[in-house]
Scaffold this motif. Sequence first.
Motif, PDB file in Angstrom:
ATOM      1  N   GLY A  48       0.808  -1.210   0.000  1.00  0.00           N
ATOM      2  CA  GLY A  48       0.000   0.000   0.000  1.00  0.00           C
ATOM      3  C   GLY A  48       0.838   1.254   0.000  1.00  0.00           C
ATOM      4  N   LEU A  51       2.322   1.810  -3.421  1.00  0.00           N
ATOM      5  CA  LEU A  51       1.311   2.245  -4.384  1.00  0.00           C
ATOM      6  C   LEU A  51       0.962   3.722  -4.245  1.00  0.00           C
ATOM      7  N   THR A  52       1.134   4.279  -3.062  1.00  0.00           N
ATOM      8  CA  THR A  52       0.612   5.629  -2.828  1.00  0.00           C
ATOM      9  C   THR A  52       1.653   6.662  -2.423  1.00  0.00           C
ATOM     10  N   TYR A  68      -6.622   1.304 -11.841  1.00  0.00           N
ATOM     11  CA  TYR A  68      -5.602   0.369 -11.375  1.00  0.00           C
ATOM     12  C   TYR A  68      -5.963  -1.060 -11.777  1.00  0.00           C
ATOM     13  N   ALA A  86      -7.437   7.466  -4.351  1.00  0.00           N
ATOM     14  CA  ALA A  86      -6.333   6.519  -4.423  1.00  0.00           C
ATOM     15  C   ALA A  86      -5.590   6.401  -3.109  1.00  0.00           C
ATOM     16  N   ARG A  89      -8.018   3.971  -1.150  1.00  0.00           N
ATOM     17  CA  ARG A  89      -8.382   2.709  -1.787  1.00  0.00           C
ATOM     18  C   ARG A  89      -7.164   1.839  -2.087  1.00  0.00           C
ATOM     19  N   LEU A  90      -6.087   2.437  -2.571  1.00  0.00           N
ATOM     20  CA  LEU A  90      -4.915   1.638  -2.919  1.00  0.00           C
ATOM     21  C   LEU A  90      -4.208   1.100  -1.683  1.00  0.00           C
ATOM     22  N   LEU A  93      -6.354  -1.891  -0.765  1.00  0.00           N
ATOM     23  CA  LEU A  93      -6.420  -2.958  -1.769  1.00  0.00           C
ATOM     24  C   LEU A  93      -5.718  -4.240  -1.320  1.00  0.00           C
ATOM     25  N   VAL A 115      -0.937   1.308 -11.904  1.00  0.00           N
ATOM     26  CA  VAL A 115      -1.740   2.466 -11.518  1.00  0.00           C
ATOM     27  C   VAL A 115      -1.538   3.574 -12.556  1.00  0.00           C
TER      28      VAL A 115
END
Length: 228
Positions: A48, A51-52, A68, A86, A89-90, A93, A115
């Motif tokens: 996570g 991803l962010t 994504y 994002a 949510r990411l 995920l 992404v």
Amino acid sequence: MGHAVPVEHTTYDKAYEQWRTALGSLTSGVAELTEWQDRRFRFAHNIGALLTSDAPGEAPEVVGPVIYGVHLHGSGLVYVGQTQEAERRLRDLPVGESHHLANTVPPELWERVVVVRWPSLLERLGSEEQRAAEALGSVICGLALEHRLQVRTRPPLNGRRRTRDGQWRPRRMHESHSRGAVHSAALPSLDALVWSAWNELSRLPPPSNDSARTCSDVGRVVFPSVLR
């Protein structure tokens, strides 16, 4: 005389029992269960963050609307989604607290997560399509782009929906009357730009250094498969 069980089915059942046995060992006591919970959350949290979070010198923090998708070894692209948040949510995920994907396929098995920050592509559109995107709004644009990508790629975990009787029903994406489907033809240039960025990120090899993330000016790809 009974019918012989196909080899493929026997092998699948054996693998399933091995999976259950392994999980039983990993949760066989309070100490083991705690270690299992710690290890899984640590792994999911790392994905996570990749991803962010911002990548110094490469890319800013990922926030707002994105498209994504998740790839598996052997199966390829299995899920495509979109979100307007994002940053939330990411991170969720791979944890799976409000998303079914991690409960179906553990993030330890994900090959890559792609992404695309599609709002960064809006400035490349002609004035007419920019106005169309503004009129539709971010939510409808995101849903339309998600629909187009799902129709193109047909990821299997998007292709069915659960029923109340414990079965699955195929989703007829081409016949959908969802908000995204209804407006999916309104942004042809943006759709093409997203598709190009998606393909570029989907084909990138894992980085040769110790990083599990590669960034571009329109998105990033994270490789859970190289994390331990």
